[in-house]
Write a protein that holds these residues in place. Structure first.
Motif, PDB file in Angstrom:
ATOM      1  N   LYS A 180     109.237   5.248  21.695  1.00  0.00           N
ATOM      2  CA  LYS A 180     109.839   5.041  23.432  1.00  0.00           C
ATOM      3  C   LYS A 180     109.573   6.381  24.355  1.00  0.00           C
ATOM      4  CE  LYS A 180     114.784   4.106  26.007  1.00  0.00           C
ATOM      5  NZ  LYS A 180     115.767   4.736  26.060  1.00  0.00           N
ATOM      6  N   CYS A 181     109.059   5.316  25.755  1.00  0.00           N
ATOM      7  CA  CYS A 181     108.838   6.312  26.673  1.00  0.00           C
ATOM      8  C   CYS A 181     110.176   5.875  27.570  1.00  0.00           C
ATOM      9  CB  CYS A 181     107.631   5.837  27.231  1.00  0.00           C
ATOM     10  SG  CYS A 181     106.246   6.278  26.720  1.00  0.00           S
ATOM     11  N   ALA A 182     110.271   7.847  28.022  1.00  0.00           N
ATOM     12  CA  ALA A 182     111.243   7.687  29.260  1.00  0.00           C
ATOM     13  C   ALA A 182     110.664   8.712  30.300  1.00  0.00           C
ATOM     14  CB  ALA A 182     111.991   8.600  28.651  1.00  0.00           C
ATOM     15  N   GLY A 183     110.047   7.767  31.186  1.00  0.00           N
ATOM     16  CA  GLY A 183     109.730   8.972  32.243  1.00  0.00           C
ATOM     17  C   GLY A 183     107.962   9.382  31.639  1.00  0.00           C
ATOM     18  N   GLN A 184     108.450  10.594  31.740  1.00  0.00           N
ATOM     19  CA  GLN A 184     106.599  11.145  31.455  1.00  0.00           C
ATOM     20  C   GLN A 184     107.413  11.676  29.726  1.00  0.00           C
ATOM     21  OE1 GLN A 184     103.585  11.029  33.231  1.00  0.00           O
ATOM     22  NE2 GLN A 184     105.151  10.147  34.949  1.00  0.00           N
ATOM     23  N   VAL A 185     107.920  11.508  29.380  1.00  0.00           N
ATOM     24  CA  VAL A 185     107.865  11.906  28.519  1.00  0.00           C
ATOM     25  C   VAL A 185     107.994  10.919  26.687  1.00  0.00           C
ATOM     26  CG1 VAL A 185     109.675  13.056  26.425  1.00  0.00           C
ATOM     27  CG2 VAL A 185     109.547  13.416  28.561  1.00  0.00           C
ATOM     28  N   LEU A 186     107.491  10.755  26.261  1.00  0.00           N
ATOM     29  CA  LEU A 186     106.801  10.152  24.447  1.00  0.00           C
ATOM     30  C   LEU A 186     107.654  10.672  23.376  1.00  0.00           C
ATOM     31  CD1 LEU A 186     105.344   7.494  23.804  1.00  0.00           C
ATOM     32  CD2 LEU A 186     103.341   8.851  23.007  1.00  0.00           C
ATOM     33  N   SER A 187     108.610   9.872  22.922  1.00  0.00           N
ATOM     34  CA  SER A 187     109.245   9.896  22.070  1.00  0.00           C
ATOM     35  C   SER A 187     108.512   9.158  20.606  1.00  0.00           C
ATOM     36  CB  SER A 187     110.463   9.875  22.233  1.00  0.00           C
ATOM     37  OG  SER A 187     111.167  10.884  22.791  1.00  0.00           O
ATOM     38  N   ARG A 188     108.273   9.381  19.926  1.00  0.00           N
ATOM     39  CA  ARG A 188     108.534   9.280  18.196  1.00  0.00           C
ATOM     40  C   ARG A 188     109.075   9.295  16.532  1.00  0.00           C
ATOM     41  NH1 ARG A 188     102.155   9.264  19.859  1.00  0.00           N
ATOM     42  NH2 ARG A 188     101.732   7.136  20.847  1.00  0.00           N
TER      43      ARG A 188
END
Length: 198
Positions: A180-188
């Protein structure tokens, strides 16, 4: 997420969003480069991990504010090893551990360079690893390589990676479960092959 450039020593706070300490606020350094995981991103992560934290051994490679470590323990993780390079952040982590009346054997906090720490065989593997380094430091890929090469990951272990949105794709031998992307943050969220023993 340790800062690696000039810092100031003002204070901010993080909030534990679930578990036994839900709603508790803890003071953290407000320093350049120290980027606590936001409540929004934490909520996504711990929804992904629902039912997969209790009684797990966790490793927080760039503990920074301690947001992920304390959140995991609030949700009944059995053990969290926290690593942090910036001594003032380590001092605040220790203070917050005392505030929550946590045994240091349940949350050992080590002031160390993460890559040097990982370049050793562990005494015992981990079920859940958080990799959330300062942005644009190119530390994610070498961490993943060391985790794999030195046997840090138990069968079916989960690996959470938080990095800048524009980060290069990772070449890892794990299954990507969530992204998931939230703003400038990519979480995996990845899972290692194998079946959990207990």
């Amino acid at each position: 997420m340790a800062p690696h450039s000039k810092r100031n020593s003002a204070m901010g706070s993080i909030r534990i969003i679930g578990g036994q300490w839900r709603g508790r606020k803890l003071p953290v350094l407000d320093a350049q480069g120290l980027r606590p995981t936001t409540d929004r991103v934490k909520e996504t992560l711990f929804n992904w991990l629902q039912g997969r934290i209790a009684n797990r051994r966790c490793l927080d490679l760039f503990a920074g504010s301690g947001g992920l470590s304390f959140e995991a323990l609030s949700r009944q993780a059995s053990f969290v090893q926290a690593l942090e390079l910036f001594p003032p952040a380590v001092k605040q982590l220790v203070t917050n551990r005392q505030v929550l009346q946590l045994d240091e054997q349940k949350l050992p906090i080590q002031c160390t360079d993460t890559l040097q720490f990982l370049a050793n065989q562990p005494l015992q593997g981990f079920d859940l690893v958080f990799i959330d380094p300062p942005f644009r430091t190119n530390l994610v890929a070498p961490c993943c390589q060391l985790l794999q090469s030195y046997g840090w990951l138990n069968p079916a272990a989960l690996v959470y990676i938080e990095c800048e949105r524009e980060a290069s794709p990772l070449n890892v031998p794990w299954s990507l479960l969530k992204e998931k992307c939230a703003g400038q943050v990519l979480s995996r969220l990845y899972q290692v092959e194998g079946e959990r023993v207990c």
